[in-house]
Scaffold this motif. Structure first.
Motif, PDB file in Angstrom:
ATOM      1  N   THR A 138      47.047  51.774  21.925  1.00  0.00           N
ATOM      2  CA  THR A 138      46.006  50.908  22.462  1.00  0.00           C
ATOM      3  C   THR A 138      46.040  49.559  21.754  1.00  0.00           C
ATOM      4  O   THR A 138      46.352  49.470  20.578  1.00  0.00           O
ATOM      5  N   HIS A 139      45.738  48.537  22.498  1.00  0.00           N
ATOM      6  CA  HIS A 139      45.697  47.179  21.957  1.00  0.00           C
ATOM      7  C   HIS A 139      44.245  46.727  21.885  1.00  0.00           C
ATOM      8  O   HIS A 139      43.487  46.909  22.830  1.00  0.00           O
ATOM      9  N   THR A 140      43.880  46.146  20.765  1.00  0.00           N
ATOM     10  CA  THR A 140      42.549  45.565  20.643  1.00  0.00           C
ATOM     11  C   THR A 140      42.660  44.118  21.088  1.00  0.00           C
ATOM     12  O   THR A 140      43.417  43.343  20.518  1.00  0.00           O
ATOM     13  N   GLU A 141      41.936  43.784  22.123  1.00  0.00           N
ATOM     14  CA  GLU A 141      41.988  42.423  22.638  1.00  0.00           C
ATOM     15  C   GLU A 141      40.862  41.589  22.057  1.00  0.00           C
ATOM     16  O   GLU A 141      39.752  42.076  21.855  1.00  0.00           O
TER      17      GLU A 141
END
Length: 96
Positions: free
Chosen positions: A2-5
């Motif tokens: 998962t990428h934290t935007e």
């Protein structure tokens, strides 16, 4: 994975600590780091249907400003810190 935007709120918080008269630049391409002028902010819907905000560079020929300053590339972890090579003693006119 998962990428934290970064959100608009995060960006506002980060920018609020900066000099408000400073121009905004965009750092692009970690393999050939360049600096670009930002010209537009556009709110739209992304491919998943969620609202998103896009920061865009201008269309002018001088939008790309050149190479990113090395200290910025180091701070972004795009380049390792580089130290100048050690200096060797200079030779004298007599060859010693």
């Amino acid at each position: 994975m998962t990428h934290t935007e970064l959100t608009v709120g995060d960006l506002i918080d980060l920018l609020s600590a900066c000099d408000q008269s400073a121009p905004v630049r965009q750092a692009m391409n970690p393999f050939f780091p360049m600096a670009h002028r930002l010209a537009q902010v556009v709110q739209a819907v992304d491919e998943t249907g969620r609202p998103a905000v896009y920061l865009a560079e201008g269309r002018d020929a001088d939008t790309q400003l050149g190479h990113l300053p090395p200290e910025v590339a180091v701070e972004l972890a795009w380049q390792p810190p580089v130290q100048a090579p050690p200096r060797r003693p200079r030779r004298t006119a007599g060859g010693k």
